[in-house]
Design an enzyme around this catalytic site. Structure first.
Site, PDB file in Angstrom:
ATOM      1  CE  LYS A   1      -3.427   0.487   8.518  1.00  0.00           C
ATOM      2  NZ  LYS A   1      -2.599   1.204   9.489  1.00  0.00           N
TER       3      LYS A   1
ATOM      4  CG  ASP B   1       0.492   0.302  12.016  1.00  0.00           C
ATOM      5  OD1 ASP B   1       1.500   0.325  11.288  1.00  0.00           O
ATOM      6  OD2 ASP B   1      -0.660   0.524  11.601  1.00  0.00           O
TER       7      ASP B   1
END
Ligand code: NDP
Length: 282
Positions: A71, A107
């Protein structure tokens, strides 16, 4: 027969996994939307991430999800970042616009969308347990959504303080860090409590160190854990009259947002939720 030229590919790059609930949701949603698209789950070792992203470009993939451990590392291979991804310093969704690869983070947006079903975050006082990747994404997105105050409670002071500094500095909200010592007593004026640590993952009996007596009626209690969907914290919170929110909504919504970013089409969130429940057998 579908025209093969219409087929598009998106992927998920991460560490070895046994199964991928997002792939399951995406494939169902592609079919429901009549799109001849594929979602591939690819195992990419950290040392080969650059090659993998160049491959994604070369093969004309429409984009992809990036999960642990990529990420943060993926950012150096991208051309542009969304505001949220820049603030978080992490990307979980990449999309291609012409030759440019753009990094997003869905997210936190997924969490905020699911929270809005229960309460509007603007102006609320929030306590966030955890300061890892999920907590960071949620905190930044809640800051952008205009919460009044966000208290970060974390075991490691370094991570907790860093997140509070980010909120108070770049996100410009009242963010502060409180060390997590013993059972955390939720302050009376709290509107929303969010459990964003990995405690409870795969263990419905795991106890989050929170003073259950401080969970008052009407408090919104959210848990990011989606497997199991009903964590001990949520069970106890419901027993005390709190409004509870499980981690499934966040997972579904990040997939809804990714689908929309890649395809330009609004997927049916119910199809995705049903696919996820089927996958998790809940
Ligand atoms: P990280 O490893 O980045 O962070 C873990 C966090 O949990 C840290 O704050 C860590 O504290 C804390 N923690 C872990 N164990 C304990 C413990 N025993 N006591 C107190 N604190 C603890 O993980 P992520 O943030 O990426 O993920 C966290 C969870 O969120 C995972 O279980 C994941 O499944 C879930 N998740 C759910 C999503 C959804 O869509 N529903 C999306 C993304 C994640 P410290 O800093 O002190 O180590």
């Amino acid at each position: 027969m579908a025209n093969p030229a219409l087929q598009e590919i998106v992927c998920c790059m991460g560490q070895p996994v046994e199964g991928n609930p997002t792939q399951f949701m995406m494939e169902r949603a592609f079919a429901a939307a009549g799109l001849d698209w594929r979602y591939l789950t690819l195992e990419v070792p950290p040392a080969l991430l650059g090659d993998a992203v160049r491959g994604l470009r070369a093969m004309g993939f429409r984009g992809g999800n990036f999960t642990i451990p990529h990420k943060v590392a993926v950012i150096e291979y991208l051309d542009e970042l969304s505001e949220a991804a820049r603030l978080m310093g992490a990307v979980n969704c990449v999309h291609r616009v012409g030759e440019r690869l753009i990094g997003e983070n869905t997210d936190g947006k997924g969490f905020v969308d699911s929270l809005r079903v229960k309460t509007e975050p603007q102006g609320k006082r929030v306590v966030l347990l955890g300061a890892g990747g999920a907590a960071r994404a949620i905190a930044v997105e809640l800051g952008l959504a205009g919460v009044a105050e966000l208290t970060v409670v974390n075991r490691s002071a370094e991570r907790g303080q860093e997140l509070a500094n980010l909120l108070a500095g770049q996100v410009r909200i009242a963010g502060r860090y409180v060390p997590w010592e013993g059972d955390f007593v939720v302050p009376e004026d709290t509107d929303i409590l969010i459990q964003a640590t990995s405690i409870g993952l795969g263990d419905a009996a795991a106890r989050v160190p929170v003073d259950v007596a401080s969970l008052r009626e009407g408090l919104v209690v959210a848990d990011v854990i989606f497997n199991p969907a009903e964590t001990r914290l949520l069970r106890e919170a419901a027993q005390r009259g709190c409004v509870t929110l499980d981690g499934l909504g966040m997972l579904v919504n990040q997939a809804v947002i990714g689908f929309r970013i890649w395809t330009g089409v609004d997927p049916d969130p119910l199809v995705m939720r049903e696919a996820l429940e089927e996958y998790l057998e809940v």
